[in-house]
Write a protein that holds these residues in place. Structure first.
Motif, PDB file in Angstrom:
ATOM      1  N   HIS A 121       0.845  -1.204   0.000  1.00 41.94           N
ATOM      2  CA  HIS A 121       0.000   0.000   0.000  1.00 41.94           C
ATOM      3  C   HIS A 121       0.871   1.241   0.000  1.00 41.94           C
ATOM      4  O   HIS A 121       2.099   1.166   0.142  1.00 41.94           O
ATOM      5  N   ASP A 162       0.595   5.221   1.894  1.00 39.53           N
ATOM      6  CA  ASP A 162      -0.181   5.775   2.999  1.00 39.53           C
ATOM      7  C   ASP A 162      -1.167   6.841   2.533  1.00 39.53           C
ATOM      8  O   ASP A 162      -0.827   7.704   1.723  1.00 39.53           O
ATOM      9  N   TRP A 175       9.796   7.830   3.652  1.00 35.75           N
ATOM     10  CA  TRP A 175       9.555   7.403   2.273  1.00 35.75           C
ATOM     11  C   TRP A 175       8.604   8.353   1.563  1.00 35.75           C
ATOM     12  O   TRP A 175       7.842   9.074   2.186  1.00 35.75           O
ATOM     13  N   HIS A 198       4.674   0.185   0.143  1.00 35.24           N
ATOM     14  CA  HIS A 198       5.382  -0.513   1.214  1.00 35.24           C
ATOM     15  C   HIS A 198       4.432  -1.497   1.881  1.00 35.24           C
ATOM     16  O   HIS A 198       3.219  -1.453   1.671  1.00 35.24           O
ATOM     17  N   ARG A 232       4.603   7.122  13.555  1.00 34.27           N
ATOM     18  CA  ARG A 232       4.747   7.726  12.225  1.00 34.27           C
ATOM     19  C   ARG A 232       4.192   9.138  12.150  1.00 34.27           C
ATOM     20  O   ARG A 232       3.127   9.415  12.711  1.00 34.27           O
TER      21      ARG A 232
HETATM   22 MN    MN Z   1       1.740   2.308   5.646  1.00 35.61          MN
END
Ligand code: MN
Ligand code: OGA
Length: 321
Positions: A123, A125, A263, A270, A286
């Motif tokens: 996926h 984000d 990223w 990822h 995150r």
């Molecule tokens: Mn993710």
């Protein structure tokens, strides 16, 4: 000393050293890091010593740091990190990943484990948001002794190697991204009909990346391709994801406590990888950044969209608000 870049693959993924990212950066270092993420899409900073404040401050060099919705309703509890704070106490800028409850216990509830397993599908984000997230920065707080790596796929290389016929066929197509779709597929207690009824965001499957290169924009969140029968659209997406994640253009990043990986969501996909999650603990925190300036529509469309969906999900399950 200046920013040192050691590529993980030619043109994809790099370990960055020679810079203390917990301190204010020189202009030269800031520019070098931003250039490196355009070139390599995934940057690994080892043993950063970052705390929450440093994590957010460093994140700001990549753009507007999004405020996150509370996941309390969804996950029923929040998790304790290495600094003893719950995600909410850490502030509005974080979302946590891993397998721990509020009080630091390992999640063993089968339903919740299935929801968490959604992150093990390829996926990118927040593709289910109208305003896409450009970057994510994930900091390791607790890592298992074996497994629990994060894999990344190069979506610019994936586009480049598609046969011209396939490129022509998919250019101009769009995908409807819905976070509940990937959860449905990963086995969470959400039916196909329920997932199809949730909010989704529509984005082109192929886009021009800020580097000037073309990239695929795919995720397991895609539930349909407008103009195609749902099954056919999903098959096409599955094929493209398979092509895009061939081993020659993926990397697998292992974690130690204090490592930070940043990223580019618009040039990668990822996935989390398995570990013995009933035995070992894992916790990551995150931040998520929008490209460029703060959104014109006000600060927090992410929260509105996501928490709306969480409420709807609770309703569908017949839970009290
Ligand atoms: Mn993710
Ligand atoms: C994320 C994510 C994967 C992992 O942080 O967005 O998908 O390995 N994480 O924790």
């Amino acid at each position: 000393m200046g920013v040192e870049i050691v590529p993980i693959r030619p043109g994809f993924g790099a370990e960055i050293s020679g810079v203390e990212i917990g301190r204010p950066l020189s202009e030269e270092d800031r520019v070098a890091i931003l250039r490196a993420i355009d070139d390599y899409a995934v940057l690994v900073f080892r043993n950063t010593g970052l705390d929450d404040v440093g994590h957010v401050e460093f994140s700001r060099i990549f753009g507007h740091v999004e405020k996150m919705p509370s996941f309390k309703k969804l996950f029923r509890s929040e998790r304790t990190a290495r600094d003893g704070k719950t995600a909410r106490e850490a502030g509005p800028f974080f979302v946590t990943f891993g397998n721990l409850t509020d009080d630091g216990r390992i999640v063993d509830d089968p339903e919740r484990r299935k929801l968490l397993a959604g992150d093990r599908m390829w996926h990118t984000d927040s593709s289910f948001m109208v305003e896409r997230a450009a970057y994510s920065a994930l900091l390791a707080y607790v890592v298992p002794p074996v497994g629990g790596h994060t894999d990344f796929a190069d979506m610019r290389a994936a586009w480049d190697r598609l046969p011209a016929g396939v490129q022509a066929r998919i250019e101009g197509l769009e995908g409807d991204h819905c976070v509940w779709w990937s959860r449905h597929v990963s086995g969470a207690d959400i039916s196909e009909a329920q997932a199809m009824g949730m909010p989704a965001a529509r984005h082109p499957l192929v886009h021009r990346h800020r580097s000037g290169r073309t990239a695929l924009f795919l995720a397991s969140h895609i539930r349909a391709i407008p103009g195609m029968p749902p099954e056919e659209g999903r098959e096409l997406v599955a094929e493209l994801i398979e092509q895009a994640t061939r081993p020659e253009s993926t990397i697998s990043v292992n974690w130690n406590v204090g490592d930070l990986v940043v990223w580019d969501n618009l040039a990668t996909m990822h996935r989390a990888t398995p570990f013995d999650d009933l035995k070992h603990r894992r916790e990551m925190r995150r931040t998520t950044m929008r490209d460029g300036a703060p959104p014109v529509t006000g600060d927090d469309p992410y929260g509105a969209m996501y928490s709306g969906a969480v409420e709807k999900l609770s309703q569908l399950r017949g839970e009290p608000a």
